[in-house]
Design an enzyme around this catalytic site. Structure first.
Site, PDB file in Angstrom:
ATOM      1  N   THR A  43       0.872  -1.190   0.000  1.00  0.00           N
ATOM      2  CA  THR A  43       0.000   0.000   0.000  1.00  0.00           C
ATOM      3  C   THR A  43       0.908   1.239   0.000  1.00  0.00           C
ATOM      4  OG1 THR A  43      -0.137  -0.197   2.397  1.00  0.00           O
ATOM      5  CG2 THR A  43      -2.027  -1.013   1.143  1.00  0.00           C
ATOM      6  N   VAL A  45       0.990   4.507   1.359  1.00  0.00           N
ATOM      7  CA  VAL A  45       1.454   5.263   2.534  1.00  0.00           C
ATOM      8  C   VAL A  45       2.444   4.419   3.345  1.00  0.00           C
ATOM      9  CG1 VAL A  45       0.735   6.384   4.675  1.00  0.00           C
ATOM     10  CG2 VAL A  45      -0.689   6.618   2.625  1.00  0.00           C
ATOM     11  N   CYS A  46       2.102   3.140   3.520  1.00  0.00           N
ATOM     12  CA  CYS A  46       2.979   2.234   4.280  1.00  0.00           C
ATOM     13  C   CYS A  46       4.340   2.115   3.619  1.00  0.00           C
ATOM     14  CB  CYS A  46       2.349   0.844   4.364  1.00  0.00           C
ATOM     15  SG  CYS A  46       0.737   0.834   5.146  1.00  0.00           S
ATOM     16  N   THR A  47       4.370   2.079   2.302  1.00  0.00           N
ATOM     17  CA  THR A  47       5.640   1.958   1.576  1.00  0.00           C
ATOM     18  C   THR A  47       6.542   3.142   1.915  1.00  0.00           C
ATOM     19  OG1 THR A  47       4.526   0.765  -0.188  1.00  0.00           O
ATOM     20  CG2 THR A  47       6.647   1.768  -0.748  1.00  0.00           C
ATOM     21  N   LEU A  50       7.748   2.876   5.772  1.00  0.00           N
ATOM     22  CA  LEU A  50       8.794   1.894   6.095  1.00  0.00           C
ATOM     23  C   LEU A  50      10.129   2.307   5.491  1.00  0.00           C
ATOM     24  CD1 LEU A  50       7.291  -1.660   6.389  1.00  0.00           C
ATOM     25  CD2 LEU A  50       6.975   0.343   7.788  1.00  0.00           C
TER      26      LEU A  50
END
Ligand code: BEZ
Length: 212
Positions: A43, A45-47, A50
């Site tokens: 996804t 935003v998560c990319t 992290l």
């Protein structure tokens, strides 16, 4: 598990991660810790989150702080996605991501908020001190990427309180004046802060940020 509150002991767990099986307390050792969840792999935003944390790893290291991420996707999914994070965020992943497929950790830390989404974790953050106490909890919505500069700022503040008996005022940034903790008497403050302090009110005493 009921909601974790500040001052509670952070629950220990064993987990499968992108860096192998680990025990949370063993992973933390005597360090401070940041445990943070994200809704799901692959996804956008998560990319970015992290990748950002991987880039900030030297800043966490400087603060003797171990980071660990979590989502309820499985290990194969994590491993495939890590390649995308590394490619798109121009970074090498340098901390573990928990594959919490059985929801053990997300349940312990109350990271699934079913009225928001019953199939994914929200963006939770826990800062944990070396004595394994919860020092900060933060919950962000899935659509809002977190501000990791703010997390570093809070770690700095918590460590100043733990080691130097000062607190930090509104919008404080590293290097700015700090507030002397109310539990410190003026006599003690004179010894602790040899450069002096300014008493604006008996309960509001400012001093320069103590050196490391
Ligand atoms: C994301 O992780 O990119 C995301 C998750 C939920 C809503 C919108 C974005």
């Amino acid at each position: 598990m009921s909601t974790l509150r500040l001052g509670d002991t952070a629950p220990n767990f064993d987990a499968e991660t992108t860096e192998g099986k680990l025990n949370f307390y063993d992973y933390l050792g005597d360090s401070w810790g940041v445990l943070f969840s994200h809704p799901s792999d692959y996804t956008p935003v998560c990319t970015t989150e992290l990748g950002t944390v991987a880039n900030y790893k030297p800043e966490f290291d400087k603060r003797n702080t171990k980071v660990i991420a979590l989502s309820i996707d499985d290990l194969a999914s994590h491993k495939g996605w890590v390649k995308d994070i590394e490619e798109t965020q121009n970074v090498k992943l340098n901390y573990p991501i928990i594959a919490d497929e059985d929801k053990n950790v997300s349940t312990l830390y109350d990271m699934i908020h079913p009225n928001e989404d019953d199939k994914a974790t929200v963006r939770s953050v826990f800062i944990i001190s070396p004595d394994k106490k919860v020092k900060l909890t933060l919950t962000y919505p899935p659509s809002t990427g977190r501000n990791f500069e703010e997390l570093l700022r809070v770690i700095d503040s918590l460590q100043l309180t733990a080691y130097k008996k000062v607190a930090t005022p509104a919008n404080w940034k590293h290097g700015e004046d700090v507030v002397i903790s109310p539990s410190v008497s003026n006599e003690e403050a004179e010894k602790l802060f040899p450069k002096g302090f300014k008493e604006i009110k008996p309960y509001l005493r400012m001093t320069s940020q103590p050196e490391d």
